[in-house]
Scaffold this active site. Sequence first.
Site, PDB file in Angstrom:
ATOM      1  N   GLY A   1       0.825  -1.216   0.000  1.00 36.40           N
ATOM      2  CA  GLY A   1       0.000   0.000   0.000  1.00 36.40           C
ATOM      3  C   GLY A   1       0.848   1.249   0.000  1.00 36.40           C
ATOM      4  O   GLY A   1       0.481   2.261   0.602  1.00 36.40           O
ATOM      5  N   ALA A   2       2.011   1.179  -0.667  1.00 32.99           N
ATOM      6  CA  ALA A   2       2.878   2.346  -0.880  1.00 32.99           C
ATOM      7  C   ALA A   2       3.389   2.964   0.421  1.00 32.99           C
ATOM      8  O   ALA A   2       3.746   4.138   0.452  1.00 32.99           O
ATOM      9  CB  ALA A   2       2.153   3.414  -1.717  1.00 32.99           C
TER      10      ALA A   2
ATOM     11  N   SER B   1       4.417  -5.701  -2.928  1.00 33.80           N
ATOM     12  CA  SER B   1       4.576  -4.262  -3.154  1.00 33.80           C
ATOM     13  C   SER B   1       5.376  -3.633  -2.003  1.00 33.80           C
ATOM     14  O   SER B   1       6.473  -4.087  -1.706  1.00 33.80           O
ATOM     15  CB  SER B   1       3.197  -3.611  -3.340  1.00 33.80           C
ATOM     16  OG  SER B   1       3.329  -2.335  -3.909  1.00 33.80           O
ATOM     17  N   ALA B   2       4.805  -2.605  -1.314  1.00 33.07           N
ATOM     18  CA  ALA B   2       5.547  -2.016  -0.183  1.00 33.07           C
ATOM     19  C   ALA B   2       5.786  -3.063   0.901  1.00 33.07           C
ATOM     20  O   ALA B   2       6.776  -3.005   1.638  1.00 33.07           O
ATOM     21  CB  ALA B   2       4.781  -0.826   0.383  1.00 33.07           C
TER      22      ALA B   2
ATOM     23  N   ASP C   1       3.435  -5.393 -13.624  1.00 32.54           N
ATOM     24  CA  ASP C   1       3.435  -4.689 -12.345  1.00 32.54           C
ATOM     25  C   ASP C   1       3.424  -3.172 -12.532  1.00 32.54           C
ATOM     26  O   ASP C   1       2.875  -2.440 -11.716  1.00 32.54           O
ATOM     27  CB  ASP C   1       4.689  -5.078 -11.532  1.00 32.54           C
ATOM     28  CG  ASP C   1       4.374  -6.049 -10.405  1.00 32.54           C
ATOM     29  OD1 ASP C   1       3.247  -5.999  -9.883  1.00 32.54           O
ATOM     30  OD2 ASP C   1       5.248  -6.845 -10.039  1.00 32.54           O
TER      31      ASP C   1
ATOM     32  N   HIS D   1      -0.414  -5.248 -11.237  1.00 34.57           N
ATOM     33  CA  HIS D   1       0.136  -5.152  -9.883  1.00 34.57           C
ATOM     34  C   HIS D   1      -0.875  -5.705  -8.875  1.00 34.57           C
ATOM     35  O   HIS D   1      -2.052  -5.332  -8.897  1.00 34.57           O
ATOM     36  CB  HIS D   1       0.431  -3.670  -9.590  1.00 34.57           C
ATOM     37  CG  HIS D   1       1.279  -3.440  -8.375  1.00 34.57           C
ATOM     38  ND1 HIS D   1       2.513  -4.022  -8.218  1.00 34.57           N
ATOM     39  CD2 HIS D   1       1.084  -2.678  -7.275  1.00 34.57           C
ATOM     40  CE1 HIS D   1       3.040  -3.630  -7.060  1.00 34.57           C
ATOM     41  NE2 HIS D   1       2.181  -2.810  -6.466  1.00 34.57           N
TER      42      HIS D   1
END
Length: 579
Positions: free
Chosen positions: A119-120, A206-207, A334, A449
Amino acid sequence: HIMMIHLVLVGLVLRSAAAAKTEGGAVEGLNVNTGLFRTVEEFKGVPFADVPGKWEKPKPHPGWDGVLIATKFRERCLQVTLLQTKTQGSEDCLYLNIFVPHGLSVSTNLPVMVYLFGGAFLLGASNDVEVFGESLYDGKEMADRGGVIVVTVNYRVGTLGFLSSGDERLPGNYGLWDQHAAISWVRRNIRAFGGNPDNITIFGQSAGAASVNFQMLSPYSKGLFRRAICQGGVALSPWALQKSPMVLTKKIARKVNCWQTEEDNMLACLKIVDPIKLTMAGKINLGSVLCSGPVMDLLQLAPVVDGDFIPDDPGKLFHNAAQFDYLAGVNSMDGHIFAGIDVPSINNMKETTTADQVKGLLTGLTKEKGDAAISSAFDVYSVHWGLAPDPAIVKKTVADIETDFLFLVPTQIALQLHANNTSGASTYSYLFNMKTRIPGFPRWVEAEHAEDLQYLFGKPFSLPLVYFPQHRDLSGYMIAYWTNFAKTGDPSRGNSKVPVLWPAFTKYHQPYLVINNSMSKIASKPYGSLSPWPLQIPPMPEFLPQQPPEPHAASPAGTHQLLPESHRLKRPDRTPSSA
């Protein structure tokens, strides 16, 4: 009579509570029936640390009297909503959820898999994205089908999780410390739930995948877990590290009216600002992306080199990761979602994407490397276009550029650094390229992604009406590979049968498994494109092999190139079908 006893037992299982004793006190969860004589115990909302102070490391939980009823997910950490119009969640958020599978006998000494959400570094939760009433990260199917304990954890995100002054005054990385506290809690307590504290795998997307990588690289993790999986993100990803934290902190301070010119006074002012205001000040201004540069530049709240948890540039810390078995890979598209923001024409059937737009994107991504880099990068990416390129090929090139830059190239470098430093631990590489299930995208779009997660967490089994048999096949394969890896360090070996043997990635030979519903391919041909941006990785002599490959490790003539000689990085040949 035997049948009656069976029915009574199954009836008991459907309703029974599950209990365990942790360092904080007793917890009671729920026993959920998953099949004939198969159950999963669910413990939701178990605290692994106390309510954290603002910009402080997590502290041990003081414990509780009596029995803690752990049957509901707790609130996520305070964060902006997806549309960024308001906040949600709480500062009291350091909880985890545990899913324990049982057959006819009570499970003991099971491998443990701890999941870190993506979630960045800005949003997300251990029970994120409710789908038909079920969390995306519900660990039930994976635990039941793979025979492992699955743990999902919360950690602080956004301004409260990652703001930093770049020095000891506001060191940052609070979210990483939360993750570390959760993994440490699991190691100390998981035996009470039937888990093996000496066989913990951490995994994330991701994050969350970059976070897994940071946990591997931190000196604080020595001996804490055994294996790690990164899905679409590593610590070397250009969005995963904030190199100028004080510049960002001053920007956030101005948004919350801390205008002091003296830094100490400004930081003191920040510390008394309302947490909701601070959280809103960390939101991404998507409006500015259209005129300023790539969307990646907006992902600013991230881990920092703090001289403590992350003592140095991540590329120089892979000696710390040598002890962990490592599996990493990316989805074939992605970068597509980010490319669609940077160059909106790629998703519009009526618009063409021009060579100038591709050059403009490359300019934004290579601005630190100068004009020569842009032109050489453009040559590399347009070499297969021909004189009158098919519009779909140009559009797909834009997605490939963002995928390479944000995910694929950094992941390949991380895998190479792991393989070069490893001391007996194994390394595995994959490419997930199942076609997207998101409606409305052009036909050339493959795996978007985060699209791997629905299969890994068994959604085709728990939501059968939304999927086809081929999706259940793929879900079964992924759960088998991931949980085998958690058990043995080898995704092909374990209790679960797999369709293809997955060869290890080594210093001199870099095969990768192509993951989709047909599962027929191991690829090891050279990466198609020359990386126009070898990321800022450490100097070669120290980290990358200089000697020629050993004879037995060489692949067939012409199918293998050494990374240091050519800096070629694997990009599978992906020619689009018509738009």
